[in-house]
Write a protein that holds these residues in place. Structure first.
Motif, short mmCIF file in Angstrom:
data_model
loop_
_atom_site.label_atom_id
_atom_site.label_comp_id
_atom_site.label_asym_id
_atom_site.label_seq_id
_atom_site.Cartn_x
_atom_site.Cartn_y
_atom_site.Cartn_z
N ILE A 4 -5.94 -78.36 46.83
CA ILE A 4 -6.73 -80.63 47.07
C ILE A 4 -6.00 -81.42 47.49
O ILE A 4 -6.02 -82.11 47.43
CB ILE A 4 -6.88 -80.14 45.28
N TYR A 7 -5.94 -81.59 50.86
CA TYR A 7 -7.32 -81.85 51.39
C TYR A 7 -7.14 -83.69 51.14
O TYR A 7 -7.62 -84.46 51.94
CB TYR A 7 -8.45 -82.13 50.55
N LEU A 8 -5.98 -84.05 50.15
CA LEU A 8 -6.35 -85.49 49.71
C LEU A 8 -5.29 -86.47 50.43
O LEU A 8 -5.46 -87.50 50.70
CB LEU A 8 -6.00 -85.16 47.93
N THR A 44 -13.43 -90.29 47.38
CA THR A 44 -12.87 -88.93 47.45
C THR A 44 -12.92 -88.45 45.99
O THR A 44 -13.01 -86.99 45.87
CB THR A 44 -11.27 -89.32 48.08
N CYS A 47 -15.87 -86.46 45.86
CA CYS A 47 -16.57 -85.61 45.72
C CYS A 47 -15.58 -84.16 45.68
O CYS A 47 -15.70 -83.38 45.82
CB CYS A 47 -15.95 -85.80 47.83
N PHE A 48 -13.75 -84.13 45.34
CA PHE A 48 -13.13 -83.53 44.68
C PHE A 48 -13.56 -82.75 43.84
O PHE A 48 -13.12 -81.80 43.58
CB PHE A 48 -11.69 -83.92 45.61
N TRP A 51 -17.06 -81.13 44.32
CA TRP A 51 -16.61 -79.75 44.96
C TRP A 51 -15.85 -78.61 43.43
O TRP A 51 -15.98 -77.59 43.48
CB TRP A 51 -15.33 -79.43 45.42
N TYR A 52 -14.68 -79.11 42.86
CA TYR A 52 -14.09 -78.49 41.76
C TYR A 52 -15.59 -77.25 41.25
O TYR A 52 -15.32 -76.34 40.49
CB TYR A 52 -13.18 -78.93 41.41
#
Length: 163
Positions: A4, A7-8, A44, A47-48, A51-52
């Protein structure tokens, strides 16, 4: 967690590059920079978070599939371990009942009622058989027909779990 962060970092780098390119071309004003930064940051985070949550749900489903596979494999090994030949005595049926009770004990979170019921039956039959042996009495087939029925029906129930 490191994924994470990686990606961040990449996303923030892309945002910074985009802002600098637009600022170099003199398209971007200060108020637009803040708006773009806020919108992209919120997108963002959404999205994260999504996804998590999806990753957690897939992990739970995978664990549940593994539990079911273990249950079927365990049930299959228990069924193979219980052999009823027709020449069995009370001790054979008692040992088979103990094996079946052990199976339900290993899967107590799912079959607690069956485990508790069979545990009581094991104790009841164990006392009955030991008392008869202590008194040097012979145990006849009619004495343990009920035990035979319990073992047979429990074996059939476990066989259904293997399918």
């Amino acid at each position: 967690m490191l994924e994470i962060i990686a990606y961040l970092s990449g996303v923030l780098g892309v945002i910074a590059s985009l802002i600098e390119i637009l600022q170099f071309l003199k398209i971007l004003q200060t108020k637009h920079k803040i708006l773009i930064l806020v919108v992209v940051s919120l997108a963002t985070i959404i999205c994260f978070s999504t996804w998590y949550l999806i990753d957690k749900r897939q992990e739970k489903e995978k664990i549940e599939r593994l539990r079911e596979a273990f249950l079927k494999e365990d049930a299959n090994s228990v069924i193979q371990g219980i052999v009823i030949t027709g020449y069995d005595n009370a001790g054979d049926y008692l040992s088979n009942l103990i094996i079946i009770t052990g199976f339900y004990g290993r899967h107590k979170e799912k079959y607690n009622f069956e485990y508790e019921t069979l545990k009581k039956e094991v104790e009841l039959w164990r006392k009955l058989i030991y008392n008869k042996k202590a008194k040097d009495e012979h145990i006849y087939m009619s004495d343990y027909e009920e035990l035979e029925g319990i073992v047979s029906s429990s074996k059939e129930n476990i066989e259904q779990l293997t399918k």
